[in-house]
Write a protein that holds these residues in place. Structure first.
Motif, PDB file in Angstrom:
ATOM      1  N   MET A   1       0.827  -1.191   0.000  1.00 33.18           N
ATOM      2  CA  MET A   1       0.000   0.000   0.000  1.00 33.18           C
ATOM      3  C   MET A   1       0.874   1.258   0.000  1.00 33.18           C
ATOM      4  O   MET A   1       0.599   2.205  -0.716  1.00 33.18           O
ATOM      5  CB  MET A   1      -0.932  -0.004   1.203  1.00 33.18           C
ATOM      6  N   ILE A   2       1.943   1.264   0.782  1.00 30.63           N
ATOM      7  CA  ILE A   2       2.807   2.435   0.849  1.00 30.63           C
ATOM      8  C   ILE A   2       3.433   2.704  -0.516  1.00 30.63           C
ATOM      9  O   ILE A   2       3.527   3.859  -0.944  1.00 30.63           O
ATOM     10  CB  ILE A   2       3.876   2.265   1.950  1.00 30.63           C
ATOM     11  N   GLN A   3       3.844   1.639  -1.216  1.00 31.52           N
ATOM     12  CA  GLN A   3       4.443   1.813  -2.540  1.00 31.52           C
ATOM     13  C   GLN A   3       3.461   2.493  -3.488  1.00 31.52           C
ATOM     14  O   GLN A   3       3.806   3.422  -4.200  1.00 31.52           O
ATOM     15  CB  GLN A   3       4.853   0.462  -3.121  1.00 31.52           C
ATOM     16  N   SER A   4       2.242   1.998  -3.486  1.00 32.67           N
ATOM     17  CA  SER A   4       1.227   2.543  -4.376  1.00 32.67           C
ATOM     18  C   SER A   4       0.915   3.993  -4.026  1.00 32.67           C
ATOM     19  O   SER A   4       0.815   4.853  -4.906  1.00 32.67           O
ATOM     20  CB  SER A   4      -0.034   1.686  -4.303  1.00 32.67           C
ATOM     21  N   TRP A   5       0.766   4.292  -2.750  1.00 36.44           N
ATOM     22  CA  TRP A   5       0.478   5.659  -2.330  1.00 36.44           C
ATOM     23  C   TRP A   5       1.634   6.583  -2.687  1.00 36.44           C
ATOM     24  O   TRP A   5       1.420   7.711  -3.109  1.00 36.44           O
ATOM     25  CB  TRP A   5       0.194   5.704  -0.832  1.00 36.44           C
ATOM     26  N   HIS A   6       2.854   6.102  -2.521  1.00 39.55           N
ATOM     27  CA  HIS A   6       4.031   6.909  -2.869  1.00 39.55           C
ATOM     28  C   HIS A   6       3.976   7.274  -4.352  1.00 39.55           C
ATOM     29  O   HIS A   6       4.180   8.429  -4.731  1.00 39.55           O
ATOM     30  CB  HIS A   6       5.294   6.134  -2.524  1.00 39.55           C
ATOM     31  N   ARG A   7       3.689   6.297  -5.184  1.00 38.67           N
ATOM     32  CA  ARG A   7       3.619   6.545  -6.622  1.00 38.67           C
ATOM     33  C   ARG A   7       2.494   7.528  -6.951  1.00 38.67           C
ATOM     34  O   ARG A   7       2.665   8.439  -7.750  1.00 38.67           O
ATOM     35  CB  ARG A   7       3.431   5.235  -7.373  1.00 38.67           C
ATOM     36  N   LEU A   8       1.336   7.327  -6.335  1.00 37.45           N
ATOM     37  CA  LEU A   8       0.198   8.198  -6.628  1.00 37.45           C
ATOM     38  C   LEU A   8       0.430   9.626  -6.138  1.00 37.45           C
ATOM     39  O   LEU A   8       0.093  10.591  -6.832  1.00 37.45           O
ATOM     40  CB  LEU A   8      -1.084   7.622  -6.029  1.00 37.45           C
ATOM     41  N   LEU A   9       0.991   9.762  -4.949  1.00 38.14           N
ATOM     42  CA  LEU A   9       1.297  11.106  -4.441  1.00 38.14           C
ATOM     43  C   LEU A   9       2.307  11.809  -5.349  1.00 38.14           C
ATOM     44  O   LEU A   9       2.170  12.998  -5.645  1.00 38.14           O
ATOM     45  CB  LEU A   9       1.829  11.036  -3.004  1.00 38.14           C
ATOM     46  N   THR A  10       3.317  11.067  -5.791  1.00 36.42           N
ATOM     47  CA  THR A  10       4.314  11.626  -6.704  1.00 36.42           C
ATOM     48  C   THR A  10       3.650  12.061  -8.004  1.00 36.42           C
ATOM     49  O   THR A  10       3.907  13.157  -8.512  1.00 36.42           O
ATOM     50  CB  THR A  10       5.423  10.588  -6.993  1.00 36.42           C
ATOM     51  N   LEU A  11       2.789  11.226  -8.525  1.00 35.43           N
ATOM     52  CA  LEU A  11       2.096  11.526  -9.768  1.00 35.43           C
ATOM     53  C   LEU A  11       1.248  12.789  -9.641  1.00 35.43           C
ATOM     54  O   LEU A  11       1.305  13.677 -10.498  1.00 35.43           O
ATOM     55  CB  LEU A  11       1.226  10.334 -10.174  1.00 35.43           C
ATOM     56  N   VAL A  12       0.474  12.884  -8.579  1.00 35.41           N
ATOM     57  CA  VAL A  12      -0.393  14.047  -8.389  1.00 35.41           C
ATOM     58  C   VAL A  12       0.452  15.309  -8.215  1.00 35.41           C
ATOM     59  O   VAL A  12       0.122  16.361  -8.758  1.00 35.41           O
ATOM     60  CB  VAL A  12      -1.363  13.839  -7.209  1.00 35.41           C
ATOM     61  N   LYS A  13       1.549  15.191  -7.509  1.00 31.78           N
ATOM     62  CA  LYS A  13       2.431  16.360  -7.338  1.00 31.78           C
ATOM     63  C   LYS A  13       2.987  16.815  -8.684  1.00 31.78           C
ATOM     64  O   LYS A  13       2.984  18.007  -8.998  1.00 31.78           O
ATOM     65  CB  LYS A  13       3.574  16.053  -6.380  1.00 31.78           C
ATOM     66  N   LEU A  14       3.481  15.884  -9.482  1.00 34.06           N
ATOM     67  CA  LEU A  14       4.041  16.242 -10.791  1.00 34.06           C
ATOM     68  C   LEU A  14       2.988  16.849 -11.710  1.00 34.06           C
ATOM     69  O   LEU A  14       3.277  17.778 -12.466  1.00 34.06           O
ATOM     70  CB  LEU A  14       4.669  15.021 -11.466  1.00 34.06           C
ATOM     71  N   ALA A  15       1.780  16.326 -11.636  1.00 35.83           N
ATOM     72  CA  ALA A  15       0.701  16.813 -12.495  1.00 35.83           C
ATOM     73  C   ALA A  15       0.209  18.189 -12.056  1.00 35.83           C
ATOM     74  O   ALA A  15      -0.295  18.957 -12.870  1.00 35.83           O
ATOM     75  CB  ALA A  15      -0.460  15.820 -12.504  1.00 35.83           C
ATOM     76  N   GLY A  16       0.346  18.478 -10.769  1.00 37.56           N
ATOM     77  CA  GLY A  16      -0.179  19.733 -10.233  1.00 37.56           C
ATOM     78  C   GLY A  16      -1.642  19.589  -9.895  1.00 37.56           C
ATOM     79  O   GLY A  16      -2.041  19.618  -8.740  1.00 37.56           O
ATOM     80  N   LYS A  17      -2.454  19.379 -10.892  1.00 41.09           N
ATOM     81  CA  LYS A  17      -3.885  19.134 -10.702  1.00 41.09           C
ATOM     82  C   LYS A  17      -4.346  18.227 -11.834  1.00 41.09           C
ATOM     83  O   LYS A  17      -3.980  18.449 -12.992  1.00 41.09           O
ATOM     84  CB  LYS A  17      -4.661  20.448 -10.706  1.00 41.09           C
ATOM     85  N   ILE A  18      -5.109  17.234 -11.487  1.00 48.87           N
ATOM     86  CA  ILE A  18      -5.629  16.308 -12.490  1.00 48.87           C
ATOM     87  C   ILE A  18      -7.132  16.511 -12.566  1.00 48.87           C
ATOM     88  O   ILE A  18      -7.848  16.297 -11.579  1.00 48.87           O
ATOM     89  CB  ILE A  18      -5.292  14.839 -12.134  1.00 48.87           C
ATOM     90  N   HIS A  19      -7.593  16.949 -13.733  1.00 46.54           N
ATOM     91  CA  HIS A  19      -9.012  17.226 -13.929  1.00 46.54           C
ATOM     92  C   HIS A  19      -9.709  16.000 -14.503  1.00 46.54           C
ATOM     93  O   HIS A  19      -9.498  15.670 -15.666  1.00 46.54           O
ATOM     94  CB  HIS A  19      -9.207  18.414 -14.877  1.00 46.54           C
ATOM     95  N   GLY A  20     -10.473  15.328 -13.686  1.00 41.74           N
ATOM     96  CA  GLY A  20     -11.289  14.223 -14.152  1.00 41.74           C
ATOM     97  C   GLY A  20     -10.825  12.863 -13.683  1.00 41.74           C
ATOM     98  O   GLY A  20      -9.628  12.562 -13.708  1.00 41.74           O
ATOM     99  N   ARG A  21     -11.787  12.068 -13.248  1.00 41.32           N
ATOM    100  CA  ARG A  21     -11.491  10.690 -12.832  1.00 41.32           C
ATOM    101  C   ARG A  21     -11.000   9.868 -14.010  1.00 41.32           C
ATOM    102  O   ARG A  21     -10.099   9.052 -13.878  1.00 41.32           O
ATOM    103  CB  ARG A  21     -12.730  10.053 -12.213  1.00 41.32           C
TER     104      ARG A  21
END
Length: 184
Positions: A1-21
């Protein structure tokens, strides 16, 4: 779970804001198809590759206050919260074996800026390629699955190919057969 959350947090940070599911789902699937180690399993659904596991993880991270979910009309947007930033910094500072491979910010930005219908078709093309379909089979199957997106077909095929050729694949592309073996 930590690995997945780390990747997702990194992704959201790099994207800045992701519009849309849908855009979030397609972004993760495209990155996974390029060999980045997102562990979520995807299956084909109405709008292309979809992972209920990813949706659950994002909802949990929203509930925990790590990712902010906002709604503008029918569109949900995702961004990192202050707590999410703190957790990400903590994870980045620890020398753990699950550290995220370098997600290229340019790649994340390039994908996240695309039209969601275009991403739907690109991810469907990549899904078909990952399932073993080749060239004309991919085109025929994609046309059958996404006739309403036919106007994007040539551009989507070219872009999917270009993504794989830009050496966006991680250093060890063994997790994805779609990444060319290159020397980085």
């Amino acid at each position: 779970m930590i690995q997945s959350w780390h990747r997702l947090l990194t992704l959201v940070k790099l994207a800045g804001k992701i519009h849309g599911r849908k855009r979030l789902q397609k972004l993760v699937y495209i990155l996974q198809s390029l060999g980045y180690a997102f562990p979520e399993e995807f299956s084909y659904y109405l709008y292309g590759p979809y992972s209920p596991e990813l949706q659950f993880e994002v909802k949990t991270m929203v509930d925990k206050g790590l990712i902010q979910e906002s709604k503008d009309g029918d569109i949900y947007s995702y961004s990192l919260t202050e707590d999410g930033e703190k957790v990400l910094n903590l994870l980045n500072s620890q020398q753990q074996p699950y550290l995220v491979e370098n997600l290229p910010e340019a790649l994340v930005k390039e994908v996240v800026e695309q039209d969601s219908q275009f991403l739907e078709l690109v991810s469907t093309i990549m899904y078909l390629q990952n399932m073993g379909y080749e060239n004309t089979e991919v085109i025929d199957k994609a046309k059958a699955l996404k006739p309403h997106l036919y106007r994007y077909m040539d551009k989507a095929l070219d872009w999917a190919t270009a993504l794989r050729q830009k050496n966006y694949c991680p250093l060890s592309p063994t997790s994805s057969p779609s990444c060319p073996q290159t020397n980085h």
